[in-house]
Design a protein around this motif. Structure first.
Motif, PDB file in Angstrom:
ATOM      1  N   LYS A  95       7.061 -34.183  26.394  1.00 19.07           N
ATOM      2  CA  LYS A  95       7.427 -32.771  26.271  1.00 19.07           C
ATOM      3  C   LYS A  95       7.315 -32.294  24.826  1.00 19.07           C
ATOM      4  CE  LYS A  95      11.015 -29.557  27.821  1.00 19.07           C
ATOM      5  NZ  LYS A  95      12.341 -29.441  28.503  1.00 19.07           N
ATOM      6  N   ALA A  96       7.724 -33.137  23.881  1.00 22.37           N
ATOM      7  CA  ALA A  96       7.646 -32.773  22.457  1.00 22.37           C
ATOM      8  C   ALA A  96       6.198 -32.607  22.021  1.00 22.37           C
ATOM      9  CB  ALA A  96       8.348 -33.827  21.610  1.00 22.37           C
ATOM     10  N   ARG A  97       5.337 -33.497  22.503  1.00 21.72           N
ATOM     11  CA  ARG A  97       3.913 -33.386  22.166  1.00 21.72           C
ATOM     12  C   ARG A  97       3.293 -32.136  22.774  1.00 21.72           C
ATOM     13  NH1 ARG A  97       2.177 -39.743  23.060  1.00 21.72           N
ATOM     14  NH2 ARG A  97       2.495 -40.418  20.887  1.00 21.72           N
ATOM     15  N   GLU A  98       3.683 -31.823  23.996  1.00 16.74           N
ATOM     16  CA  GLU A  98       3.149 -30.621  24.643  1.00 16.74           C
ATOM     17  C   GLU A  98       3.570 -29.369  23.889  1.00 16.74           C
ATOM     18  OE1 GLU A  98       3.214 -28.346  29.005  1.00 16.74           O
ATOM     19  OE2 GLU A  98       4.295 -30.238  28.724  1.00 16.74           O
ATOM     20  N   GLU A  99       4.834 -29.306  23.506  1.00 18.27           N
ATOM     21  CA  GLU A  99       5.332 -28.138  22.781  1.00 18.27           C
ATOM     22  C   GLU A  99       4.653 -28.014  21.418  1.00 18.27           C
ATOM     23  OE1 GLU A  99       9.596 -26.099  21.449  1.00 18.27           O
ATOM     24  OE2 GLU A  99       9.561 -28.044  22.447  1.00 18.27           O
ATOM     25  N   ALA A 100       4.504 -29.157  20.728  1.00 20.02           N
ATOM     26  CA  ALA A 100       3.851 -29.134  19.416  1.00 20.02           C
ATOM     27  C   ALA A 100       2.402 -28.678  19.537  1.00 20.02           C
ATOM     28  CB  ALA A 100       3.927 -30.521  18.788  1.00 20.02           C
ATOM     29  N   ASN A 104       1.208 -25.225  18.083  1.00 17.64           N
ATOM     30  CA  ASN A 104       0.505 -25.603  16.859  1.00 17.64           C
ATOM     31  C   ASN A 104       1.489 -25.888  15.718  1.00 17.64           C
ATOM     32  OD1 ASN A 104      -1.725 -26.189  15.261  1.00 17.64           O
ATOM     33  ND2 ASN A 104      -1.949 -24.072  14.565  1.00 17.64           N
ATOM     34  N   MET A 105       2.424 -26.791  15.983  1.00 17.28           N
ATOM     35  CA  MET A 105       3.445 -27.114  14.984  1.00 17.28           C
ATOM     36  C   MET A 105       3.645 -28.621  14.934  1.00 17.28           C
ATOM     37  SD  MET A 105       6.905 -26.051  17.067  1.00 17.28           S
ATOM     38  CE  MET A 105       7.556 -27.134  18.355  1.00 17.28           C
ATOM     39  N   GLU A 106       4.427 -29.086  13.973  1.00 20.86           N
ATOM     40  CA  GLU A 106       4.750 -30.501  13.864  1.00 20.86           C
ATOM     41  C   GLU A 106       5.618 -30.931  15.049  1.00 20.86           C
ATOM     42  OE1 GLU A 106       3.829 -32.842  11.529  1.00 20.86           O
ATOM     43  OE2 GLU A 106       2.417 -31.289  10.866  1.00 20.86           O
ATOM     44  N   ILE A 107       5.425 -32.164  15.489  1.00 21.45           N
ATOM     45  CA  ILE A 107       6.187 -32.658  16.626  1.00 21.45           C
ATOM     46  C   ILE A 107       7.649 -32.885  16.245  1.00 21.45           C
ATOM     47  CG2 ILE A 107       5.613 -35.079  16.163  1.00 21.45           C
ATOM     48  CD1 ILE A 107       5.532 -35.489  19.214  1.00 21.45           C
ATOM     49  N   ASP A 108       8.555 -32.483  17.113  1.00 24.24           N
ATOM     50  CA  ASP A 108       9.991 -32.678  16.909  1.00 24.24           C
ATOM     51  C   ASP A 108      10.520 -33.510  18.072  1.00 24.24           C
ATOM     52  OD1 ASP A 108      12.673 -32.605  16.310  1.00 24.24           O
ATOM     53  OD2 ASP A 108      12.952 -30.511  16.917  1.00 24.24           O
ATOM     54  N   LEU A 109      10.810 -34.778  17.802  1.00 22.42           N
ATOM     55  CA  LEU A 109      11.274 -35.686  18.847  1.00 22.42           C
ATOM     56  C   LEU A 109      12.756 -35.525  19.156  1.00 22.42           C
ATOM     57  CD1 LEU A 109       9.455 -38.970  17.751  1.00 22.42           C
ATOM     58  CD2 LEU A 109       8.816 -37.451  19.623  1.00 22.42           C
ATOM     59  N   PHE A 110      13.506 -34.933  18.248  1.00 24.70           N
ATOM     60  CA  PHE A 110      14.961 -34.924  18.361  1.00 24.70           C
ATOM     61  C   PHE A 110      15.434 -33.698  19.139  1.00 24.70           C
ATOM     62  CE2 PHE A 110      13.583 -37.363  14.755  1.00 24.70           C
ATOM     63  CZ  PHE A 110      14.316 -38.539  14.880  1.00 24.70           C
ATOM     64  N   SER A 111      15.110 -33.697  20.422  1.00 27.42           N
ATOM     65  CA  SER A 111      15.345 -32.547  21.287  1.00 27.42           C
ATOM     66  C   SER A 111      16.511 -32.796  22.239  1.00 27.42           C
ATOM     67  CB  SER A 111      14.085 -32.271  22.114  1.00 27.42           C
ATOM     68  OG  SER A 111      13.803 -33.404  22.937  1.00 27.42           O
ATOM     69  N   GLU A 112      16.853 -31.754  23.001  1.00 29.83           N
ATOM     70  CA  GLU A 112      17.880 -31.906  24.027  1.00 29.83           C
ATOM     71  C   GLU A 112      17.413 -32.883  25.113  1.00 29.83           C
ATOM     72  OE1 GLU A 112      21.060 -30.659  24.175  1.00 29.83           O
ATOM     73  OE2 GLU A 112      20.583 -30.162  22.098  1.00 29.83           O
ATOM     74  N   THR A 113      16.128 -32.835  25.440  1.00 32.72           N
ATOM     75  CA  THR A 113      15.586 -33.780  26.427  1.00 32.72           C
ATOM     76  C   THR A 113      15.716 -35.208  25.920  1.00 32.72           C
ATOM     77  OG1 THR A 113      14.007 -32.111  27.174  1.00 32.72           O
ATOM     78  CG2 THR A 113      13.556 -34.393  27.793  1.00 32.72           C
ATOM     79  N   ALA A 114      15.475 -35.412  24.626  1.00 32.87           N
ATOM     80  CA  ALA A 114      15.625 -36.752  24.044  1.00 32.87           C
ATOM     81  C   ALA A 114      17.062 -37.236  24.172  1.00 32.87           C
ATOM     82  CB  ALA A 114      15.189 -36.743  22.582  1.00 32.87           C
ATOM     83  N   LYS A 115      18.015 -36.363  23.922  1.00 34.12           N
ATOM     84  CA  LYS A 115      19.429 -36.746  24.040  1.00 34.12           C
ATOM     85  C   LYS A 115      19.739 -37.195  25.467  1.00 34.12           C
ATOM     86  CE  LYS A 115      20.913 -33.422  20.505  1.00 34.12           C
ATOM     87  NZ  LYS A 115      21.654 -32.158  20.258  1.00 34.12           N
ATOM     88  N   ARG A 116      19.246 -36.451  26.429  1.00 35.41           N
ATOM     89  CA  ARG A 116      19.515 -36.775  27.833  1.00 35.41           C
ATOM     90  C   ARG A 116      18.845 -38.085  28.237  1.00 35.41           C
ATOM     91  NH1 ARG A 116      17.588 -31.801  31.263  1.00 35.41           N
ATOM     92  NH2 ARG A 116      18.170 -33.245  32.951  1.00 35.41           N
ATOM     93  N   GLU A 117      17.563 -38.228  27.882  1.00 35.54           N
ATOM     94  CA  GLU A 117      16.836 -39.421  28.307  1.00 35.54           C
ATOM     95  C   GLU A 117      17.350 -40.673  27.606  1.00 35.54           C
ATOM     96  OE1 GLU A 117      12.300 -40.646  29.529  1.00 35.54           O
ATOM     97  OE2 GLU A 117      12.585 -39.015  28.088  1.00 35.54           O
ATOM     98  N   LEU A 118      17.652 -40.572  26.323  1.00 36.00           N
ATOM     99  CA  LEU A 118      18.182 -41.725  25.591  1.00 36.00           C
ATOM    100  C   LEU A 118      19.564 -42.110  26.101  1.00 36.00           C
ATOM    101  CD1 LEU A 118      16.986 -40.794  21.998  1.00 36.00           C
ATOM    102  CD2 LEU A 118      16.086 -42.603  23.462  1.00 36.00           C
ATOM    103  N   ALA A 119      20.375 -41.108  26.458  1.00 33.82           N
ATOM    104  CA  ALA A 119      21.689 -41.404  27.035  1.00 33.82           C
ATOM    105  C   ALA A 119      21.531 -42.159  28.350  1.00 33.82           C
ATOM    106  CB  ALA A 119      22.474 -40.111  27.258  1.00 33.82           C
ATOM    107  N   SER A 120      20.533 -41.762  29.139  1.00 36.69           N
ATOM    108  CA  SER A 120      20.265 -42.446  30.401  1.00 36.69           C
ATOM    109  C   SER A 120      19.841 -43.887  30.163  1.00 36.69           C
ATOM    110  CB  SER A 120      19.177 -41.682  31.168  1.00 36.69           C
ATOM    111  OG  SER A 120      18.913 -42.281  32.407  1.00 36.69           O
ATOM    112  N   ILE A 121      19.009 -44.106  29.160  1.00 38.15           N
ATOM    113  CA  ILE A 121      18.577 -45.461  28.808  1.00 38.15           C
ATOM    114  C   ILE A 121      19.768 -46.315  28.392  1.00 38.15           C
ATOM    115  CG2 ILE A 121      17.308 -46.779  27.046  1.00 38.15           C
ATOM    116  CD1 ILE A 121      15.140 -44.587  27.187  1.00 38.15           C
TER     117      ILE A 121
END
Length: 380
Positions: A95-100, A104-121
């Motif tokens: 999702k971060a790569r798609e948005e970037a 046309n911007m730098e990739i931002d990995l530290f998203s709300e989706t990242a928080k959710r997925e990492l919490a699940s992991i």
């Protein structure tokens, strides 16, 4: 998912496949594989009764959203069940790569989706990671303990290499489910930028596009005169892949391993892809923005048998070295067996997962919101 089911069945497990999704004409016929199927509901206590009665020794969640919905219910009703998360790929990375890409911007990995997925992991006893690149990202960037991660890529039997020859094949192929945004973008990229330049140099060639659920704007790209052929769903990937001479996969965003490229490799179909497509695949890649380089790689691969055979041979070697089933299957089941016998110690060693299961993390927030809404109703 079918490969995982096969591994568990070979180890003697009985499989119950529970899903909220409805079956479609493209669904796997699980009953023929002696798998019980059950329909389950979201946000419904009927799941508690179902899972308590089933009393599984292992529960495998298909992607983090499924773990979010049902993980806590499994933990409450079957606390001794080993909870495994099959990430498929890291959704927050895709999702971060798609948005970037789109902005046309730098990739931002530290998203709300990242928080959710990492919490699940972290909540899960073990998470299956399909790409070594994603293993590195989780370990180095997010400091996820390796003890709760397990690298398990796509698995294939060794290639027989008994596939159609260069002379027996024709045309290019691109394949992928159109519910997956990177596949839609890749076809648009092919149509508008890449294929016209290839067609100019190879006027007799065609590009056959396969994939289920093609939206209207993709179907409208079908143009026989341009050699851009929308074929729709392929009932058998092997059948269509081994007829093609070259697979094109110009993926500009995405994550995980690309099944289409491994399908191409095992069927002896050389492929041209991007740096995103090649991630974790041990193959040469082209910058996702470089249309000229993509075309310059595709044309000689299609027209020169020597180059074609060399790349086919390399692909066979990659599959044999990095994705051979027997190199992973035994170790995986042994890992599962160890975790089951040492589950208490494992959870204590990774206590953060139990902390994230604790109800107090969200209880104060939602109690406050409930009181707030109550006050609003009174005020009205």
């Amino acid at each position: 998912m079918m490969q995982l089911i096969s591994l568990f069945q070979e180890a003697g497990y009985t499989i119950t496949f529970a899903s909220t999704a409805s079956e479609t004409e493209y669904s796997e016929t699980l009953q023929h594989r002696e798998i019980t199927t059950r329909t389950i509901l979201l946000n419904n206590a009927s799941f508690d009764s179902f899972v308590t009665e089933l009393n599984p020794s292992i529960v495998l969640f298909d992607r983090y959203i499924t773990e979010e919905q049902f993980g806590w219910r499994v933990a409450e009703n079957c606390p001794n069940a080993l909870r495994i998360l099959d990430t498929e790929d890291l959704h927050f990375l895709r999702k971060a790569r798609e948005e970037a890409f789109k902005k046309n911007m730098e990739i931002d990995l530290f998203s709300e989706t990242a928080k959710r997925e990492l919490a699940s992991i972290i909540r899960s006893d073990l998470s299956l990671i399909i790409s070594e690149a994603e293993m590195t990202l989780l370990k180095d960037t997010f400091q996820i303990p390796l003890g709760i991660l397990y690298y398990l890529p796509f698995l294939f039997e060794e290639n027989s290499e008994n596939v159609p020859s260069f002379q027996e094949r024709q045309h290019f192929i691109s394949i992928g489910n159109f519910l997956h945004a990177p596949n839609v973008d890749a076809v648009v990229f092919l149509k508008n930028d890449i294929w016209p330049k290839i067609k100019q140099q190879l006027p007799e060639a065609e590009l056959h596009i396969y994939g289920a659920y093609a939206p209207k704007h993709i179907l409208e790209m079908h143009n026989k005169k341009e050699g851009f052929i929308i074929k729709g769903w392929a009932e058998n990937v092997k059948t269509v892949m081994e007829k093609a001479k070259v697979c094109l996969a110009p993926l500009r965003f995405g994550a995980g391993l690309k099944g289409k490229l491994l399908d191409a490799a095992i069927n002896g179909t050389p492929a041209v892809t991007t740096s995103i497509g090649a991630e974790g695949m041990y193959t040469i890649a082209i910058s996702r923005e470089d249309v000229s380089a993509f075309v310059d790689a595709s044309v000689p691969l299609y027209s020169q048998e020597k180059i074609w055979k060399e790349q086919q041979k390399e692909a066979f070697q990659v599959v044999a070295k990095h994705f051979k089933r027997e190199n992973f299957s035994k170790d995986f089941i042994e890992k599962i067996n160890r975790l089951q016998t040492q589950l208490k110690q494992h959870r204590q060693a990774h206590f953060m997962g139990q902390i994230l299961q604790h109800q107090s993390l969200q209880a104060t927030k939602f109690m406050s919101k409930w009181i707030e809404e109550k006050h609003k109703i009174k005020a009205e």
